[in-house]
Design a protein around this motif. Structure first.
Motif, mmCIF file in Angstrom:
data_model
loop_
_atom_site.group_PDB
_atom_site.id
_atom_site.type_symbol
_atom_site.label_atom_id
_atom_site.label_comp_id
_atom_site.label_asym_id
_atom_site.label_seq_id
_atom_site.Cartn_x
_atom_site.Cartn_y
_atom_site.Cartn_z
ATOM 1 N N ALA A 54 0.842 -1.205 0.000
ATOM 2 C CA ALA A 54 0.000 0.000 0.000
ATOM 3 C C ALA A 54 0.875 1.252 0.000
ATOM 4 C CB ALA A 54 -0.917 -0.012 1.224
ATOM 5 N N GLY A 55 1.973 1.226 0.793
ATOM 6 C CA GLY A 55 2.898 2.358 0.844
ATOM 7 C C GLY A 55 3.541 2.613 -0.513
ATOM 8 N N ALA A 56 3.891 1.513 -1.211
ATOM 9 C CA ALA A 56 4.514 1.659 -2.542
ATOM 10 C C ALA A 56 3.533 2.313 -3.509
ATOM 11 C CB ALA A 56 4.952 0.297 -3.065
ATOM 12 N N ARG A 57 2.256 1.969 -3.386
ATOM 13 C CA ARG A 57 1.244 2.592 -4.264
ATOM 14 C C ARG A 57 1.088 4.075 -3.924
ATOM 15 N NH1 ARG A 57 -2.107 -0.327 -7.430
ATOM 16 N NH2 ARG A 57 -3.788 1.200 -7.243
ATOM 17 N N LEU A 58 1.027 4.369 -2.633
ATOM 18 C CA LEU A 58 0.890 5.772 -2.196
ATOM 19 C C LEU A 58 2.089 6.602 -2.663
ATOM 20 C CD1 LEU A 58 -0.327 5.879 1.502
ATOM 21 C CD2 LEU A 58 -1.392 6.936 -0.469
ATOM 22 N N PHE A 59 3.271 6.000 -2.576
ATOM 23 C CA PHE A 59 4.504 6.700 -2.952
ATOM 24 C C PHE A 59 4.426 7.209 -4.384
ATOM 25 C CE2 PHE A 59 9.035 6.708 -4.327
ATOM 26 C CZ PHE A 59 9.511 7.604 -3.385
ATOM 27 N N ASP A 60 3.783 6.417 -5.261
ATOM 28 C CA ASP A 60 3.679 6.834 -6.664
ATOM 29 C C ASP A 60 2.309 7.410 -7.000
ATOM 30 O OD1 ASP A 60 6.269 6.349 -7.284
ATOM 31 O OD2 ASP A 60 5.939 4.294 -7.953
ATOM 32 N N GLY A 61 1.567 7.823 -5.952
ATOM 33 C CA GLY A 61 0.305 8.529 -6.169
ATOM 34 C C GLY A 61 -0.848 7.633 -6.602
ATOM 35 N N ARG A 62 -0.739 6.323 -6.314
ATOM 36 C CA ARG A 62 -1.871 5.447 -6.642
ATOM 37 C C ARG A 62 -2.688 5.186 -5.384
ATOM 38 N NH1 ARG A 62 1.886 3.738 -10.478
ATOM 39 N NH2 ARG A 62 3.042 2.437 -9.037
ATOM 40 N N LYS A 63 -3.933 4.733 -5.608
ATOM 41 C CA LYS A 63 -4.841 4.529 -4.463
ATOM 42 C C LYS A 63 -4.498 3.251 -3.697
ATOM 43 C CE LYS A 63 -9.380 6.378 -5.510
ATOM 44 N NZ LYS A 63 -10.376 5.787 -6.363
ATOM 45 N N VAL A 64 -4.728 3.297 -2.385
ATOM 46 C CA VAL A 64 -4.558 2.101 -1.557
ATOM 47 C C VAL A 64 -5.816 1.246 -1.714
ATOM 48 C CG1 VAL A 64 -4.432 1.311 0.834
ATOM 49 C CG2 VAL A 64 -3.117 3.289 0.110
ATOM 50 N N ARG A 65 -5.644 -0.073 -1.860
ATOM 51 C CA ARG A 65 -6.813 -0.960 -1.936
ATOM 52 C C ARG A 65 -6.836 -1.824 -0.681
ATOM 53 N NH1 ARG A 65 -8.619 -0.724 -7.214
ATOM 54 N NH2 ARG A 65 -7.090 0.163 -8.640
ATOM 55 N N PRO A 66 -7.648 -1.420 0.332
ATOM 56 C CA PRO A 66 -7.617 -2.101 1.639
ATOM 57 C C PRO A 66 -7.910 -3.597 1.537
ATOM 58 C CG PRO A 66 -8.981 -0.122 1.702
ATOM 59 C CD PRO A 66 -8.623 -0.310 0.291
ATOM 60 N N LEU A 67 -8.808 -3.986 0.625
ATOM 61 C CA LEU A 67 -9.164 -5.406 0.530
ATOM 62 C C LEU A 67 -7.950 -6.245 0.130
ATOM 63 C CD1 LEU A 67 -12.738 -5.566 -1.026
ATOM 64 C CD2 LEU A 67 -11.997 -6.165 1.286
ATOM 65 N N ILE A 68 -7.115 -5.702 -0.760
ATOM 66 C CA ILE A 68 -5.930 -6.448 -1.194
ATOM 67 C C ILE A 68 -4.901 -6.493 -0.054
ATOM 68 C CG2 ILE A 68 -4.038 -6.520 -2.886
ATOM 69 C CD1 ILE A 68 -5.947 -5.438 -4.946
ATOM 70 N N VAL A 69 -4.837 -5.386 0.725
ATOM 71 C CA VAL A 69 -3.883 -5.332 1.841
ATOM 72 C C VAL A 69 -4.161 -6.453 2.846
ATOM 73 C CG1 VAL A 69 -3.100 -3.911 3.791
ATOM 74 C CG2 VAL A 69 -3.501 -2.837 1.579
ATOM 75 N N VAL A 70 -5.462 -6.700 3.114
ATOM 76 C CA VAL A 70 -5.795 -7.697 4.151
ATOM 77 C C VAL A 70 -6.054 -9.087 3.556
ATOM 78 C CG1 VAL A 70 -6.715 -5.979 5.751
ATOM 79 C CG2 VAL A 70 -8.268 -7.093 4.143
ATOM 80 N N PHE A 71 -6.015 -9.200 2.241
ATOM 81 C CA PHE A 71 -6.381 -10.466 1.586
ATOM 82 C C PHE A 71 -5.519 -11.645 2.075
ATOM 83 C CE2 PHE A 71 -5.924 -13.492 -1.972
ATOM 84 C CZ PHE A 71 -7.251 -13.897 -2.075
ATOM 85 N N ALA A 72 -4.188 -11.490 1.994
ATOM 86 C CA ALA A 72 -3.295 -12.607 2.356
ATOM 87 C C ALA A 72 -3.423 -13.001 3.836
ATOM 88 C CB ALA A 72 -1.855 -12.261 1.989
ATOM 89 N N PRO A 73 -3.399 -12.016 4.795
ATOM 90 C CA PRO A 73 -3.535 -12.447 6.196
ATOM 91 C C PRO A 73 -4.876 -13.122 6.490
ATOM 92 C CG PRO A 73 -3.275 -10.047 6.042
ATOM 93 C CD PRO A 73 -3.033 -10.594 4.692
ATOM 94 N N VAL A 74 -5.967 -12.615 5.867
ATOM 95 C CA VAL A 74 -7.289 -13.225 6.118
ATOM 96 C C VAL A 74 -7.302 -14.650 5.555
ATOM 97 C CG1 VAL A 74 -9.744 -13.094 5.498
ATOM 98 C CG2 VAL A 74 -8.540 -11.042 6.271
#
Ligand code: GH3
Ligand code: MG
Ligand code: MG
Length: 411
Positions: free
Chosen positions: A81-101
């Motif tokens: 998510a940080g890498a996306r923010l760094f380049d001005g792209r949107k954070v996708r929360p569902l993808i962030v939590v996908f692997a741990p869930v």
């Protein structure tokens, strides 16, 4: 060499947490991007997960396996998510939590919970995919000239490859049970590799943030915010580089000096905002006509300049006249009311290896002055050697009269 897994675990947890704190600190200081703050949070999540992981056998498996790995996976998701923010792209929360869930759900399955080797294979695959996803985000922003981007992408891919290589190793020499995982050299070597990766990645992320800030300062100092082209300072410093190159190539350099016609009247009649749009149109047309690799800059209010290698003065004149015509056409089609914006251009040539940019600007300015005096919307060119040998070759959209002297005396 004997890597003590207990010591290594403690070192890894504390180093990761410390790096997380440093990244958060860098994020707080940096106003232009919140990415380091996310990366810091990711490192702290990772450190917590690793801390729980190292308590294997001393705490319930639900904590040391399920929750611990989920936290590490969440750390990777937050890094993504940080890498996306760094380049001005949107954070996708569902993808962030996908692997741990997914991990937590899989751990609910008895067959998965009972099979250490299967868990290692699945966990490694998830981490490798996340590492590749982070690398891909940095790769997508590669047009931005940040040196640290490349080693970051390489390190992430190398780490993903190492994680995937771990899977066949596990199947060829499987772990007998949960606890045997923590003993033995294989795990110690893996943990040592992961520690090195953690340190190197944090360094690269911090460096990328620093390089971004430096680049922004450089752009602010050298690029005109209105037109998006280089400012006077950038033009003069790049000119020095071109002159040095000219001494090697022995190719003449043409100085083109542009001044928009009756620009004060455009501002007065149509408003300052319309004037700004005309400046932007001119910068766009000139850049397109000259080519993006040609030196071009805004050196004053409505004055622009270009320095480029040419064959002779006639070629320089032809290029300038192309800019003049293209701008007149573009300005007519964008339609800024009654007034049709045009440009006058003074051209000269730097043949002498001792020619300096200021000298060429002065000679081009004399030619520009004549273009204004002779009716505007035209190109005038002056041979460089001395003012007495001035060649008047300008006239609106006509073939240049090369070799004709100003006073009508044959050259
Ligand atoms: P000439 O044909 O002789 O060059 O006449 P001119 O009106 O273009 O020349 P003058 O030097 O009298 O006017 C230049 C104008 O450019 C005055 C200034 O207000 C305007 N100007 C300078 N910078 C900007 C800018 O960033 N935006 C706008 N809209 N106008 C600007
Ligand atoms: Mg002017
Ligand atoms: Mg003007």
């Amino acid at each position: 060499m004997n890597l003590d897994i207990g010591t290594l675990s403690v070192v890894t947890v504390f180093v990761t947490a410390l790096l997380g704190a440093l990244l958060v600190f860098a994020g707080v200081q940096n106003r232009s991007t919140r990415a380091p703050m996310w990366w810091g949070a990711a490192y702290i999540l990772g450190a917590s997960g690793l801390g729980l992981l190292s308590m294997r056998g001393r705490a319930p498996d639900f904590v040391t396996i399920d929750i611990a790995n989920a936290l590490v996976l969440l750390g990777y998701g937050v890094t993504w998510a940080g890498a996306r923010l760094f380049d001005g792209r949107k954070v996708r929360p569902l993808i962030v939590v996908f692997a741990p869930v997914l991990w937590l759900l899989a751990c609910r399955m008895p067959i998965f919970a009972a099979d250490t080797n299967l868990r290692i294979a699945v966990g490694s695959t998830m981490l490798a995919m996340l590492a590749m996803a982070i690398a891909e985000e940095f790769w997508r922003g590669r047009d931005e000239p940040l040196m640290s981007r490349w080693p970051t992408v390489i390190v992430l891919f190398a780490y993903a490859a190492a994680l995937l290589a771990r899977i066949p190793v596990v199947y060829f020499s499987p772990f007998a049970n949960n606890n045997s995982l923590l003993s033995g050299m294989t795990f110690a070597v893996l943990a040592f590799g992961a520690l090195l990766f953690t340190v190197v990645l944090a360094f690269l992320l911090l460096n990328m943030t620093k390089e971004r800030t430096e680049l922004q300062h450089k752009i602010a100092a050298l690029v005109d915010p209105l037109s998006g082209v280089g400012n006077r300072r950038a033009f003069l410093s790049e000119s020095g580089r071109l002159f040095a190159q000219q001494k090697i190539d022995c190719r003449p350099l043409a100085m083109l000096l542009f001044d928009l016609d009756q620009f004060k009247a455009i501002n007065d009649c149509l408003g300052h905002a319309a004037g700004d749009r005309v400046l932007q149109t001119f910068a766009r047309v000139a850049t397109t006509t000259l080519g993006s690799d040609v030196l071009f800059g805004r050196i004053g209010g409505e004055e622009f300049a270009s320095l480029l290698p040419v064959g002779d003065l006639g070629e320089a004149f032809a290029i300038a006249d192309r800019v003049r015509r293209n701008f007149a056409e573009a300005a007519a089609s964008t339609g800024e009311g009654e007034l049709l914006p045009t440009v006058s251009i003074g051209v000269t040539l730097g043949l002498d290896s001792k020619a300096e940019v200021e000298d060429l600007l002065l000679i081009a300015d004399e030619a520009l002055y004549r273009a204004k005096a002779n009716g505007r919307n035209r190109v005038e060119a002056t041979a460089p050697d001395n003012a007495d040998r001035t060649h008047v070759i300008g006239a609106p959209s006509i073939v240049p009269l090369l070799g004709t002297r100003r006073a009508g005396v044959a050259a």
